[in-house]
Enzyme design. Sequence first.
Site, PDB file in Angstrom:
ATOM      1  CB  ALA A 100      -3.475   0.276  -0.427  1.00  0.00           C
ATOM      2  CB  SER A 101       0.663   2.076  -2.302  1.00  0.00           C
ATOM      3  OG  SER A 101       1.195   2.075  -0.990  1.00  0.00           O
ATOM      4  CB  VAL A 102      -3.739   2.823  -6.132  1.00  0.00           C
ATOM      5  CG1 VAL A 102      -4.315   3.531  -7.348  1.00  0.00           C
ATOM      6  CG2 VAL A 102      -3.275   1.417  -6.556  1.00  0.00           C
TER       7      VAL A 102
END
Length: 377
Positions: free
Chosen positions: A62-64
């Site tokens: 995801a936003s990693v």
Amino acid sequence: MTLADVSQALDRAIDSALREARLVGCTVLLAEAGQTVYARAAGMANREAGRAMSFGTWLRYASVTKPFTTLAALRLMDQGRLSPEDVVTRWLPDFAPALPDGHRPPITVDQLMSHLAGLDYGFNQPEDGPYARAGVSDGIGDTGMTLAENLRRLALVPLDRAPGTRWRYSLATDVLGAVIAAVTDRPLPQAMTDLVTGPLGIAAGFSVPEPGNLAANYASDSHPPRRMRGPTRVANPLRPDQTYQFLPERSLAQDAYPSGGGGMAGTAGAALTVLEALRHGPFISEGLREHAHRNRIDHRHPMRGPGWGHAWAGAVVTDAAEAGIGLPVGSLSWGGIYGHSWIIDPSRARTLLALTNTTTEGMNGAFAVEIASALAP
């Protein structure tokens, strides 16, 4: 707080989250002065299959993904091929969203990297909001669309604020990914390999080479957490009006566009390596690193609250007392909606990463708070 104290606090957080069935599985890593000083994989990568979490398990980032995309852009800046002052239309001539009055203001690479581009995420809007009506993807919940098509749809939606005026978490990093592809004249997955994952020698990417090694995903809105299969909606417990639309199978789909803001997967070790490259070392120049760590907003952070600003690399502590979580000024932090959180503390040369397979507990639940508190003095 000694390293032994930090390790014990991390163990307590992991043990209690698993014992209380708030998490299904996690991998937690702590680096200090460039060395991994704490590493633990615990719980189940796939509860139904009886497969334990391991350091080699791949997870949906995801936003990693965003630190990877940011690092790729910084590498291009170091090479003199990209500038933060570049207007996006230099690289993406058709990406020129207008304000309601029809004016098309310039958007810069700096504004993309700072989330000051005037863009949004669909999950910030009502279910029938403008992004939903235009068919804009958030990059985690659907397939069957190219990156160019998603940007085409995104550019059709009027901006509700002028670029550079107010911070808002958004698809700006997906646009940045398209800029990186244009600068390199390579598809984003290949550009990411050339600029980041290849030189660092890490296991991460926009496709999953061994699907059987990918962790399953779970939602913490039931007890125990429910398995996520197919299109899955999960409400944000901190904002009940905000609902996330997931499609876990997206990571295995050949027709899912490469989302620079949320489309990668990989090991915890790979993500830690990228965060460490943003913290210290020769992978990017020190001058650019300072730019990446510098606060870009002069108002209260809409998601993190008082004491926080936002830098290219993530949210940044601007007032330790106001932030109130024991992290010193200059510390960076963010997470990922599939259940992740991370912290970079440059003053103590520490980087903490917690990847879980349980949303939203691993991102903004008690576990994320306990993990962050382990670094408090």
